[in-house]
Design an enzyme around this catalytic site. Structure first.
Site, mmCIF file in Angstrom:
data_model
loop_
_atom_site.group_PDB
_atom_site.id
_atom_site.type_symbol
_atom_site.label_atom_id
_atom_site.label_comp_id
_atom_site.label_asym_id
_atom_site.label_seq_id
_atom_site.Cartn_x
_atom_site.Cartn_y
_atom_site.Cartn_z
ATOM 1 N N ARG A 166 -0.192 -5.624 15.408
ATOM 2 C CA ARG A 166 0.080 -4.343 15.015
ATOM 3 C C ARG A 166 -1.152 -3.341 15.371
ATOM 4 O O ARG A 166 -2.336 -3.565 14.750
ATOM 5 C CB ARG A 166 0.475 -4.310 13.817
ATOM 6 N N LYS A 199 -2.563 2.791 10.014
ATOM 7 C CA LYS A 199 -1.441 3.550 9.233
ATOM 8 C C LYS A 199 -1.821 4.258 8.005
ATOM 9 O O LYS A 199 -1.451 5.128 7.550
ATOM 10 C CB LYS A 199 -0.155 2.502 8.936
ATOM 11 N N CYS A 246 -3.285 -2.038 9.118
ATOM 12 C CA CYS A 246 -3.656 -1.424 7.733
ATOM 13 C C CYS A 246 -4.596 -0.030 8.193
ATOM 14 O O CYS A 246 -3.882 0.970 7.870
ATOM 15 C CB CYS A 246 -4.515 -2.246 6.800
ATOM 16 N N ASN A 290 -9.537 2.059 2.409
ATOM 17 C CA ASN A 290 -9.615 1.459 3.784
ATOM 18 C C ASN A 290 -9.823 2.971 4.584
ATOM 19 O O ASN A 290 -10.586 2.823 5.691
ATOM 20 C CB ASN A 290 -8.134 1.454 4.247
ATOM 21 N N THR A 294 0.726 -1.258 0.062
ATOM 22 C CA THR A 294 0.006 0.017 0.173
ATOM 23 C C THR A 294 0.629 1.263 -0.053
ATOM 24 O O THR A 294 1.471 1.366 1.109
ATOM 25 C CB THR A 294 -0.980 -0.008 1.261
HETATM 26 P P1 NAD Z 1 5.101 -7.694 6.684
HETATM 27 O O1 NAD Z 1 5.996 -6.970 7.472
HETATM 28 O O2 NAD Z 1 4.249 -9.006 7.151
HETATM 29 O O3 NAD Z 1 5.895 -8.243 5.501
HETATM 30 C C1 NAD Z 1 6.768 -7.504 4.839
HETATM 31 C C2 NAD Z 1 8.101 -8.285 4.447
HETATM 32 O O4 NAD Z 1 8.774 -7.631 3.685
HETATM 33 C C3 NAD Z 1 8.987 -8.805 5.639
HETATM 34 O O5 NAD Z 1 8.835 -10.128 5.629
HETATM 35 C C4 NAD Z 1 10.374 -8.271 5.547
HETATM 36 O O6 NAD Z 1 11.270 -8.757 5.927
HETATM 37 C C5 NAD Z 1 10.191 -8.209 3.702
HETATM 38 N N1 NAD Z 1 11.311 -7.031 3.427
HETATM 39 C C6 NAD Z 1 11.286 -5.680 3.766
HETATM 40 N N2 NAD Z 1 12.359 -5.223 2.845
HETATM 41 C C7 NAD Z 1 12.787 -6.113 1.915
HETATM 42 C C8 NAD Z 1 13.770 -6.127 0.934
HETATM 43 N N3 NAD Z 1 14.491 -5.032 0.741
HETATM 44 N N4 NAD Z 1 13.817 -7.256 0.386
HETATM 45 C C9 NAD Z 1 13.066 -8.525 0.650
HETATM 46 N N5 NAD Z 1 12.130 -8.609 1.341
HETATM 47 C C10 NAD Z 1 12.241 -7.282 2.283
HETATM 48 O O7 NAD Z 1 3.910 -6.682 5.789
HETATM 49 P P2 NAD Z 1 2.420 -7.198 5.253
HETATM 50 O O8 NAD Z 1 1.390 -7.252 6.318
HETATM 51 O O9 NAD Z 1 2.653 -8.255 4.346
HETATM 52 O O10 NAD Z 1 2.402 -5.907 4.511
HETATM 53 C C11 NAD Z 1 2.856 -5.558 3.076
HETATM 54 C C12 NAD Z 1 2.211 -4.484 2.535
HETATM 55 O O11 NAD Z 1 0.862 -4.861 1.923
HETATM 56 C C13 NAD Z 1 2.101 -3.014 3.276
HETATM 57 O O12 NAD Z 1 2.280 -2.007 2.240
HETATM 58 C C14 NAD Z 1 0.436 -3.169 3.748
HETATM 59 O O13 NAD Z 1 -0.079 -2.069 3.826
HETATM 60 C C15 NAD Z 1 -0.141 -3.844 2.688
HETATM 61 N N6 NAD Z 1 -1.034 -4.725 2.740
HETATM 62 C C16 NAD Z 1 -1.301 -5.434 3.932
HETATM 63 C C17 NAD Z 1 -2.411 -6.346 4.231
HETATM 64 C C18 NAD Z 1 -2.487 -7.225 5.431
HETATM 65 O O14 NAD Z 1 -3.621 -7.416 5.776
HETATM 66 N N7 NAD Z 1 -1.428 -7.386 6.062
HETATM 67 C C19 NAD Z 1 -3.429 -6.276 3.527
HETATM 68 C C20 NAD Z 1 -3.323 -5.426 2.383
HETATM 69 C C21 NAD Z 1 -2.278 -4.747 1.988
#
Ligand code: NAD
Length: 436
Positions: free
Chosen positions: A333, A266, A263, A211, A122
């Site tokens: 979170r 933030k 989500c 959202n 996002t």
């Molecule tokens: P998360 O923290 O669970 O996962 C992110 C992963 O990225 C981590 O494992 C981290 O180690 C990895 N990472 C960071 N930098 C990196 C790099 N340079 N190279 C490789 N890996 C790297 O996050 P999430 O909850 O999966 O969210 C990810 C995105 O999706 C965010 O922008 C979030 O807003 C969006 N999103 C999340 C959800 C949800 O329900 N969690 C739903 C829709 C959208």
């Protein structure tokens, strides 16, 4: 088709496993070595129903693999997804895009062929333009199209949401991007998943607008619940009554302790910052964020009230049932439970807690809270029991046992999962949200 997924967290791992299940050849990449090691051992780094079986089946079928080596992982991929975190930046609430930009740089430097780079994280409006600029600056000579494809899955129901989405949004600026994305989602087109192609900026904004709208709906009904308590109305009836109007709809009208999770808090904040930057205030969202923030701690005060008020509460014991921001996830979170526990411990209340999946991640966030092995151990000797998250396990508590174990038969139900009449008949002093 080969797909690379950079970032193997909630979104990356679920999306990667689902794409593999569609028949694509997927490599999930993460810089966290221990996460990748665990995945190689078949251990899921997150709790998400059905994920372990889905990952296992696709690894065995040879369609899903894991690596920390980005250059190796993206080799030959037609689509490279960026699914890294975009947390609130410390201090100002803007989305922290450093992880996204770091990936863009690394991808630009490592690309060995033409590819579409897809932002699934996002990200605020205009991030796609910056990703495009970074890749161009990295000296990459291949044809690259940067596409926005926000993710709408919900934790706890992530696989179902990914495979049967309400809609797929694709923000692409050129035909190359659109064509590759059509190929990526072809299995879902066959299932007739509604797909919306837009410009990249509209797509980026759709995610935040969605959202913010949902957060507004929750906050609206929460304030109605407070009003119900004052005027002697029942918020569940009010929800039903307004939700039967097709223009409003019944979902997201459950009053509770305020929204949390990775989500809504933030993303509403980041939207406010974008609006500020463009001098186009979104005052409704501003109010929503403020109201929700103060609500979480107010829920702590509700429990203190049930303990007899601030003076009487000191030294008493409260049991918290549920810590995660919603059931069926281990995600802590911005969970309302954090503010509830903080308000209670600030007031000198001894807090014991139980959560089916969230305690490991909760522990460092609430160091004074004693984590218990089951709900009844937490309830033992408690002067009030607060239901904070509506896990199924709490919907059918052995109420006789609760009464026997607790010091006083006091329940504060922040999720309205029990019926006030039943609870009173059973001899409990019972309070809930917005119900007489
Ligand atoms: P998360 O923290 O669970 O996962 C992110 C992963 O990225 C981590 O494992 C981290 O180690 C990895 N990472 C960071 N930098 C990196 C790099 N340079 N190279 C490789 N890996 C790297 O996050 P999430 O909850 O999966 O969210 C990810 C995105 O999706 C965010 O922008 C979030 O807003 C969006 N999103 C999340 C959800 C949800 O329900 N969690 C739903 C829709 C959208």
């Amino acid at each position: 088709m080969k797909i690379a997924m950079v970032g193997s967290g909630y979104v990356g791992l679920v999306s990667g496993a689902c794409f593999a299940d569609f028949g694509h050849d997927v490599v999930c990449i993460d810089k966290d070595q221990s996460k990748i090691d665990r995945l190689h051992d078949g251990i899921m780094p997150i709790y998400e129903p059905g994920l372990d079986a889905l990952v296992d089946a696709n690894v065995k079928a040879g369609r899903l693999s894991f690596t920390t080596d980005l250059a190796e992982g993206i080799k030959g991929a037609s689509a490279i997804f960026i699914a890294v975190g975009t947390p609130s930046r410390r201090g100002d609430g803007h989305a922290d895009l450093s992880f996204v930009y770091a990936v863009a740089r690394e991808v630009g430097e490592s690309l060995s062929g033409d590819a579409v780079v897809v932002t699934k994280s996002t990200v605020p409006v205009g991030t796609g333009d910056e990703v495009e600029r970074i890749i161009a600056e990295s000296g990459c000579t291949h044809r690259v199209s940067v596409v926005s494809n926000p993710e709408f899955l919900r934790e706890g129901a992530a696989i179902g949401d990914f495979k049967r989405p309400d809609r797929i949004v694709i923000g692409a600026e050129d035909d190359f991007g659109k064509e590759v994305m059509r190929e990526v989602y072809r299995p879902l087109f066959l299932n007739e998943a509604p797909t919306l192609f837009t410009g990249r900026r509209s797509s980026e904004l759709i995610k935040y607008a969605a959202n913010a709208f949902l957060a507004t709906k929750i906050t609206f009904i929460n304030e109605m619940a407070d009003l119900c308590e004052k005027v002697g109305a029942n918020v569940q009836d009010v929800s039903r009554g307004i939700g039967m109007d097709n223009r409003i709809g019944p979902k997201f009208l459950h009053a509770g302790p305020g929204y949390g999770g990775s989500c809504f808090p933030k993303d509403t904040l980041a939207l406010l910052k974008t609006a500020e930057d463009y001098d186009s205030p979104v005052r409704i969202v501003e109010a929503v964020a403020k109201v929700n923030e103060s609500r979480k701690r107010a829920m702590g005060r509700k429990v203190i009230e049930a303990l007899g008020g601030i003076d009487a509460a000191r030294g008493k014991k409260a049991a918290l049932l549920g810590l995660t921001f919603k059931p069926n996830t281990d995600d802590m979170r911005d969970s309302p439970a954090i503010a509830v526990a903080q308000a209670l411990t600030d007031a000198g209340v001894n807090v014991a807690a139980y959560d089916p999946e969230g305690m490991e991640l909760a522990k460092p966030l609430m160091p004074k809270v004693v984590m218990c092995d089951d709900p009844y151990t937490a309830i033992e000797g408690a002067d009030a029991v607060a239901i904070v998250t509506e896990w199924d396990a709490f919907r059918a508590l052995d109420l006789d046992r609760v009464k026997e174990l607790a010091n006083a038969p006091v329940i504060v139900d922040l999720r309205n999962i029990y019926r006030p009449d039943d609870m009173r008949t059973k001899g409990f002093t019972y309070t809930s949200i917005g119900r007489p």
